[in-house]
Design a protein around this motif. Structure first.
Motif, short mmCIF file in Angstrom:
data_model
loop_
_atom_site.label_atom_id
_atom_site.label_comp_id
_atom_site.label_asym_id
_atom_site.label_seq_id
_atom_site.Cartn_x
_atom_site.Cartn_y
_atom_site.Cartn_z
N PRO A 208 0.81 -1.23 0.00
CA PRO A 208 0.00 0.00 0.00
C PRO A 208 0.84 1.28 0.00
N ALA A 209 2.15 1.17 -0.25
CA ALA A 209 3.03 2.35 -0.13
C ALA A 209 2.61 3.49 -1.05
N ASP A 210 2.02 3.18 -2.19
CA ASP A 210 1.59 4.22 -3.12
C ASP A 210 0.55 5.14 -2.49
N LYS A 211 -0.28 4.59 -1.59
CA LYS A 211 -1.33 5.39 -0.94
C LYS A 211 -0.76 6.30 0.15
N LEU A 212 0.50 6.09 0.50
CA LEU A 212 1.11 6.86 1.58
C LEU A 212 1.89 8.08 1.07
N LEU A 213 1.99 8.23 -0.25
CA LEU A 213 2.72 9.35 -0.83
C LEU A 213 1.72 10.33 -1.43
N HIS A 214 1.89 11.62 -1.14
CA HIS A 214 0.93 12.63 -1.61
C HIS A 214 1.23 13.12 -3.02
N GLY A 215 2.42 12.84 -3.56
CA GLY A 215 2.72 13.18 -4.94
C GLY A 215 3.65 14.36 -5.13
N ASP A 216 3.89 15.13 -4.07
CA ASP A 216 4.78 16.29 -4.18
C ASP A 216 6.17 16.02 -3.63
N GLU A 217 6.44 14.78 -3.29
CA GLU A 217 7.74 14.44 -2.69
C GLU A 217 8.90 14.61 -3.67
N ARG A 218 10.02 14.97 -3.11
CA ARG A 218 11.30 14.94 -3.84
C ARG A 218 12.20 13.85 -3.28
N ARG A 219 11.85 13.36 -2.09
CA ARG A 219 12.63 12.29 -1.46
C ARG A 219 11.70 11.43 -0.61
N VAL A 220 12.01 10.14 -0.55
CA VAL A 220 11.23 9.19 0.24
C VAL A 220 12.18 8.29 1.02
N PHE A 221 11.91 8.13 2.32
CA PHE A 221 12.72 7.28 3.19
C PHE A 221 11.88 6.07 3.62
N GLY A 222 12.54 4.93 3.78
CA GLY A 222 11.85 3.74 4.25
C GLY A 222 12.86 2.72 4.77
N ASP A 223 12.39 1.76 5.55
CA ASP A 223 13.30 0.72 6.04
C ASP A 223 13.50 -0.34 4.97
N ALA A 224 14.24 -1.40 5.32
CA ALA A 224 14.62 -2.41 4.32
C ALA A 224 13.43 -3.15 3.73
N GLY A 225 12.27 -3.07 4.39
CA GLY A 225 11.07 -3.71 3.86
C GLY A 225 10.58 -3.08 2.57
N TYR A 226 11.08 -1.88 2.27
CA TYR A 226 10.65 -1.17 1.05
C TYR A 226 11.68 -1.24 -0.07
N LEU A 227 12.66 -2.11 0.06
CA LEU A 227 13.66 -2.26 -1.00
C LEU A 227 12.99 -2.64 -2.32
N GLY A 228 13.37 -1.96 -3.38
CA GLY A 228 12.80 -2.22 -4.70
C GLY A 228 11.52 -1.48 -4.97
N ILE A 229 11.13 -0.57 -4.07
CA ILE A 229 9.86 0.15 -4.24
C ILE A 229 9.82 0.96 -5.52
N GLN A 230 10.98 1.53 -5.92
CA GLN A 230 11.01 2.37 -7.12
C GLN A 230 10.81 1.59 -8.41
#
Length: 319
Positions: A208-230
């Motif tokens: 569900p990570a896509d629902k947690l971003l508002h769209g105006d970000e220039r940077r996103v931080f996450g723990d190792a569980g989010y590896l490969g998110i991009q």
């Protein structure tokens, strides 16, 4: 003005404030009551037919206190009868207090109209007007909220209360958990929550990570569980975003000094996302779900997130 009761007279003459009174005074100053009441008033019954409803301002304050102290509907009714500071906070007198059914119906009213999310957004607008809600960077994370489980069935397996897939079991390390997950996105400066999603506990954090971003970000931080998110399809359009995702522990051991230092800097920024979880689970006591389904818990969590944001931003709001 009616004659004051003995309990009111004693309350006015006592020598010191209790921790409950101090906390309620603090929340009374922080919460933008007028804005929240306007949002709820659109749906609140006008009392044109039948018995007139309880005042909206009092019922909203009672509901907030119920969330502050994680009280059931009967416990909230008892508290109003027993505790003068709670009656003062809600603007109520002993001669007309809402009973547990009235408190329950008001909660159902908020859930039915999805007003938890509406009020959460209104609080964030209030914070944004005060210059606190910054939008350049986000931190994403998830936390498990436990649910009571039952093995009293033919298979001896844990029931999915509320119906599948609302609650589920999952493994974290060597420990098994049963319940739901709250996923949040917070800004990377003050750690204020701007986005919430909820899932069963066995849903991977990255889904569900896509629902947690508002769209105006220039940077996103996450723990190792989010590896490969991009690399996921839902994020490929975010060309201008820099992804600062933690390395796995095994990989960190092989890093040189400079890269290890960079990992520590990322971890120090990412730590801000843990503060909201502390408020929700420890300050407001919501470490276990109170309701069976995700919908009711989600409505409650939006309001707890709103209170959390106000408490995190308190020193800036009251300055």
């Amino acid at each position: 003005m009616g004659q004051i009761t003995f309990s009111e007279a004693e309350y006015q003459n006592k020598k010191r404030k209790t921790r409950r009174e101090i906390f309620l005074e603090r929340m009374d100053k922080l919460i933008p009551w007028n804005q929240l009441e306007k949002k709820v008033a659109h749906y609140y019954p006008k009392g044109q037919n039948g018995r007139p409803p309880n005042p909206l301002s009092s019922m909203l304050r009672v509901h907030c206190m119920q969330l502050f102290y994680n009280l059931s509907d009967p416990a909230m009714e008892d508290a109003l009868y027993e505790i003068e500071s709670m009656r003062c906070f809600a603007g109520l007198k002993l001669d007309r207090l809402p009973d547990e059914t009235t408190i329950l119906k008001f909660r159902h009213f908020l859930e039915r109209h999805g007003l938890g999310k509406v009020l959460f957004k209104e609080v964030n607008k209030h914070l944004e007007k005060n210059g606190l809600m910054l939008r350049e960077g986000s931190i994403v994370d998830a936390s498990i909220i436990s649910a009571p489980s039952s093995t009293k069935n033919e298979s001896g397996q844990r029931d999915r209360i509320g119906g599948p897939p609302e609650m589920h079991q999952t493994r974290k390390g060597n420990q098994w958990y049963f319940g739901m997950k709250i996923h949040i996105g917070v800004d990377d400066t003050l750690g204020l929550i701007h986005s919430i999603d909820t899932t069963a506990a066995n849903v991977h954090d990255i889904v569900p990570a896509d629902k947690l971003l508002h769209g105006d970000e220039r940077r996103v931080f996450g723990d190792a569980g989010y590896l490969g998110i991009q690399k996921r399809a839902e994020h490929k359009h975010r060309k201008d975003v820099s992804w600062f995702i933690a390395k796995r522990p095994g990989t960190r051991k092989k890093l040189d000094a400079d890269k290890l230092k960079a990992e520590k800097i990322k971890a120090s920024i990412r730590a801000k996302v843990e503060h909201p979880f502390r408020y929700i689970k420890q300050v407001f006591g919501y470490s276990k779900v109170r309701y069976r389904g995700l919908s009711k818990n989600t409505n409650r969590l939006h309001l707890l997130a709103a209170f959390t944001n106000l408490m995190i931003g308190e020193k800036y709001l009251l300055a």
